[in-house]
Write an enzyme that holds these catalytic residues in place. Sequence first.
Site, PDB file in Angstrom:
ATOM      1  N   SER A  16       0.917  -1.118  -0.063  1.00 44.75           N
ATOM      2  CA  SER A  16      -0.067   0.062   0.051  1.00 44.75           C
ATOM      3  C   SER A  16       0.917   1.226   0.050  1.00 44.75           C
ATOM      4  O   SER A  16       1.668   1.339   0.708  1.00 44.75           O
ATOM      5  CB  SER A  16      -0.830   0.170   1.254  1.00 44.75           C
ATOM      6  OG  SER A  16      -1.131   1.376   1.696  1.00 44.75           O
ATOM      7  N   HIS A  41      -1.487  -1.434  -4.102  1.00 41.44           N
ATOM      8  CA  HIS A  41      -2.782  -1.438  -3.322  1.00 41.44           C
ATOM      9  C   HIS A  41      -2.653   0.221  -3.155  1.00 41.44           C
ATOM     10  O   HIS A  41      -2.052   0.877  -2.578  1.00 41.44           O
ATOM     11  CB  HIS A  41      -2.608  -1.980  -1.945  1.00 41.44           C
ATOM     12  CG  HIS A  41      -3.753  -2.040  -1.289  1.00 41.44           C
ATOM     13  ND1 HIS A  41      -5.087  -2.743  -1.552  1.00 41.44           N
ATOM     14  CD2 HIS A  41      -4.149  -1.405  -0.322  1.00 41.44           C
ATOM     15  CE1 HIS A  41      -5.886  -2.330  -0.703  1.00 41.44           C
ATOM     16  NE2 HIS A  41      -5.449  -1.492   0.125  1.00 41.44           N
ATOM     17  N   ASP A  43      -4.889   3.045  -1.606  1.00 37.95           N
ATOM     18  CA  ASP A  43      -5.844   3.407  -0.317  1.00 37.95           C
ATOM     19  C   ASP A  43      -6.739   4.743  -0.715  1.00 37.95           C
ATOM     20  O   ASP A  43      -6.004   5.780  -0.482  1.00 37.95           O
ATOM     21  CB  ASP A  43      -5.301   3.329   0.774  1.00 37.95           C
ATOM     22  CG  ASP A  43      -5.125   1.723   1.610  1.00 37.95           C
ATOM     23  OD1 ASP A  43      -3.794   1.518   1.692  1.00 37.95           O
ATOM     24  OD2 ASP A  43      -5.961   0.984   1.399  1.00 37.95           O
ATOM     25  N   MET A  45      -9.367   7.354   0.189  1.00 38.80           N
ATOM     26  CA  MET A  45     -10.261   7.553   1.326  1.00 38.80           C
ATOM     27  C   MET A  45     -10.884   8.810   1.201  1.00 38.80           C
ATOM     28  O   MET A  45     -10.339   9.819   0.780  1.00 38.80           O
ATOM     29  CB  MET A  45      -9.380   7.458   2.729  1.00 38.80           C
ATOM     30  CG  MET A  45      -8.848   6.273   3.086  1.00 38.80           C
ATOM     31  SD  MET A  45      -7.935   6.638   4.496  1.00 38.80           S
ATOM     32  CE  MET A  45      -6.635   4.818   4.368  1.00 38.80           C
ATOM     33  N   HIS A  79      -8.691   0.136  -3.626  1.00 36.10           N
ATOM     34  CA  HIS A  79      -9.508  -0.123  -2.192  1.00 36.10           C
ATOM     35  C   HIS A  79     -10.300   1.299  -1.862  1.00 36.10           C
ATOM     36  O   HIS A  79      -9.392   2.349  -1.317  1.00 36.10           O
ATOM     37  CB  HIS A  79      -8.502  -0.378  -1.052  1.00 36.10           C
ATOM     38  CG  HIS A  79      -9.274  -0.670   0.259  1.00 36.10           C
ATOM     39  ND1 HIS A  79      -8.535  -0.664   1.355  1.00 36.10           N
ATOM     40  CD2 HIS A  79     -10.447  -0.865   0.422  1.00 36.10           C
ATOM     41  CE1 HIS A  79      -9.531  -0.865   2.433  1.00 36.10           C
ATOM     42  NE2 HIS A  79     -10.672  -1.103   1.991  1.00 36.10           N
ATOM     43  N   MET A  81     -12.368   3.217   0.106  1.00 36.53           N
ATOM     44  CA  MET A  81     -13.067   3.551   1.536  1.00 36.53           C
ATOM     45  C   MET A  81     -13.831   4.847   1.468  1.00 36.53           C
ATOM     46  O   MET A  81     -13.592   5.876   1.827  1.00 36.53           O
ATOM     47  CB  MET A  81     -11.951   3.543   2.489  1.00 36.53           C
ATOM     48  CG  MET A  81     -11.180   2.366   2.683  1.00 36.53           C
ATOM     49  SD  MET A  81      -9.619   2.368   3.640  1.00 36.53           S
ATOM     50  CE  MET A  81      -8.594   2.652   2.132  1.00 36.53           C
ATOM     51  N   MET A 150     -10.594  -6.925   6.065  1.00 34.19           N
ATOM     52  CA  MET A 150      -9.917  -5.628   6.655  1.00 34.19           C
ATOM     53  C   MET A 150      -9.436  -6.237   8.079  1.00 34.19           C
ATOM     54  O   MET A 150     -10.216  -6.760   9.040  1.00 34.19           O
ATOM     55  CB  MET A 150     -10.916  -4.499   7.056  1.00 34.19           C
ATOM     56  CG  MET A 150     -11.017  -3.676   5.747  1.00 34.19           C
ATOM     57  SD  MET A 150      -9.617  -3.433   4.895  1.00 34.19           S
ATOM     58  CE  MET A 150      -8.940  -1.802   6.146  1.00 34.19           C
ATOM     59  N   GLY A 155      -8.821   3.575   7.544  1.00 33.72           N
ATOM     60  CA  GLY A 155      -8.676   4.915   7.810  1.00 33.72           C
ATOM     61  C   GLY A 155      -7.088   5.421   7.903  1.00 33.72           C
ATOM     62  O   GLY A 155      -6.788   6.585   7.559  1.00 33.72           O
ATOM     63  N   PHE A 156      -6.453   4.417   8.343  1.00 35.26           N
ATOM     64  CA  PHE A 156      -4.924   4.907   8.652  1.00 35.26           C
ATOM     65  C   PHE A 156      -3.980   3.604   8.488  1.00 35.26           C
ATOM     66  O   PHE A 156      -4.445   2.638   8.870  1.00 35.26           O
ATOM     67  CB  PHE A 156      -4.805   5.519   9.988  1.00 35.26           C
ATOM     68  CG  PHE A 156      -5.807   6.584  10.241  1.00 35.26           C
ATOM     69  CD1 PHE A 156      -7.022   6.515  11.024  1.00 35.26           C
ATOM     70  CD2 PHE A 156      -5.550   7.810  10.027  1.00 35.26           C
ATOM     71  CE1 PHE A 156      -8.035   7.473  10.984  1.00 35.26           C
ATOM     72  CE2 PHE A 156      -6.156   8.994  10.137  1.00 35.26           C
ATOM     73  CZ  PHE A 156      -7.713   8.681  10.641  1.00 35.26           C
ATOM     74  N   ASP A 188      -5.770  -6.766   5.008  1.00 32.15           N
ATOM     75  CA  ASP A 188      -5.392  -5.430   4.894  1.00 32.15           C
ATOM     76  C   ASP A 188      -5.522  -4.937   6.129  1.00 32.15           C
ATOM     77  O   ASP A 188      -6.308  -4.620   6.793  1.00 32.15           O
ATOM     78  CB  ASP A 188      -6.255  -4.811   3.852  1.00 32.15           C
ATOM     79  CG  ASP A 188      -5.902  -3.261   3.407  1.00 32.15           C
ATOM     80  OD1 ASP A 188      -6.654  -2.665   2.919  1.00 32.15           O
ATOM     81  OD2 ASP A 188      -4.743  -2.934   3.952  1.00 32.15           O
ATOM     82  N   GLY A 189      -3.889  -4.336   6.632  1.00 33.81           N
ATOM     83  CA  GLY A 189      -3.882  -3.779   7.762  1.00 33.81           C
ATOM     84  C   GLY A 189      -3.444  -4.451   8.939  1.00 33.81           C
ATOM     85  O   GLY A 189      -3.700  -5.538   9.543  1.00 33.81           O
ATOM     86  N   SER A 211       2.955   0.393   6.091  1.00 37.35           N
ATOM     87  CA  SER A 211       4.020   0.805   7.023  1.00 37.35           C
ATOM     88  C   SER A 211       5.236  -0.138   7.212  1.00 37.35           C
ATOM     89  O   SER A 211       6.215   0.227   7.618  1.00 37.35           O
ATOM     90  CB  SER A 211       3.406   1.224   8.318  1.00 37.35           C
ATOM     91  OG  SER A 211       2.601   0.288   8.927  1.00 37.35           O
TER      92      SER A 211
HETATM   93  C1  DX5 Z   1      -6.061   1.166   5.847  1.00 39.97           C
HETATM   94  C2  DX5 Z   1      -5.685   0.777   4.590  1.00 39.97           C
HETATM   95  C3  DX5 Z   1      -4.607  -0.274   4.620  1.00 39.97           C
HETATM   96  C4  DX5 Z   1      -3.276   0.389   5.358  1.00 39.97           C
HETATM   97  C5  DX5 Z   1      -2.252  -0.733   5.644  1.00 39.97           C
HETATM   98  O1  DX5 Z   1      -7.418   1.718   5.762  1.00 39.97           O
HETATM   99  O2  DX5 Z   1      -6.855   0.146   3.922  1.00 39.97           O
HETATM  100  O3  DX5 Z   1      -4.392  -0.466   3.395  1.00 39.97           O
HETATM  101  O4  DX5 Z   1      -2.927   1.432   4.628  1.00 39.97           O
HETATM  102  O5  DX5 Z   1      -1.289  -0.199   6.146  1.00 39.97           O
HETATM  103  P1  DX5 Z   1      -0.427  -0.812   7.245  1.00 39.97           P
HETATM  104  O6  DX5 Z   1       0.027  -1.926   6.413  1.00 39.97           O
HETATM  105  O7  DX5 Z   1       0.523   0.096   7.731  1.00 39.97           O
HETATM  106  O8  DX5 Z   1      -1.465  -1.246   8.045  1.00 39.97           O
HETATM  107 ZN    ZN Z   2      -6.356  -0.957   1.866  1.00 39.17          ZN
END
Ligand code: DX5
Ligand code: ZN
Length: 231
Positions: A16, A41, A43, A45, A79, A81, A150, A155-156, A188-189, A211
């Site tokens: 991501s 990926h 993200d 939002m 993705h 959101m 998820m 969101g983060f 994811d996450g 991350s």
């Molecule tokens: C969160 C995203 C994820 C996130 C993954 O809302 O959908 O894709 O960015 O990041 P990490 O791997 O840092 O959780």
């Molecule tokens: Zn995602």
Amino acid sequence: MHTSPKKKAKGVLAPSILNANFTNIEEEIELLVRAGVKWIHLDIMDGNFVPNITFGPSITKQIIELTQQNHWDLFFDAHLMTENPTFWAERFVEVGCNLITIHAEATHHLDRAVEYVKSLGVQVGVALNPSTPLENVEFVLPKVDLLLVMTVNPGFGGQSFIDIPTMYEKITRARKLCDKWECKLQVDGGVKLSNIGMLKQLGVDVFVVGSEIFASEDKQEKIRLLCKEIC
Ligand code: DX5
Ligand code: ZN
């Protein structure tokens, strides 16, 4: 007749770029490409479905175009959101995304939304927030290419994997449904080097990692180690 046990398919790493350095995005993506990454990926939002805003179709268009100019052959998974997933799906298909994942919680008419995304000529995925049961998507799985479970509240980036027994039960049951309807299972996450091997054991196909890669001193080495666990 003796049949050899079904060979476990190789997992796919889907970085991501949410936590990438966007002031230097070409170099960040080049690093992923050099490390053998094929799936990106994105993200997306909107500040409504989730309490954060990331990037839209115009930035996505610039990113995809720069990868094409470099002849990097990448698969872009958006993705969404967002509220109004069919509106945004069209925009992200227009700029070149290959797979659009919409949240089951973002529409009253998921089957109609899935059909619409498919009509745009791209792959379609459905995503579930951590507390949303698999039953909410069970009747559309025959129509989708991917199920996204998820493992953080969306969101983060940089959050911790929701490490509770029901999450593992959900992933295990999701695997069975994905086998039945021949769709990919994506998580994811909070996916890290410390838990990605276990998730592979549970049958996950596509691993979104943000991350863990972009906060690393040596991103390429981290990607190599992650791939070693799933490939
Ligand atoms: C969160 C995203 C994820 C996130 C993954 O809302 O959908 O894709 O960015 O990041 P990490 O791997 O840092 O959780
Ligand atoms: Zn995602």
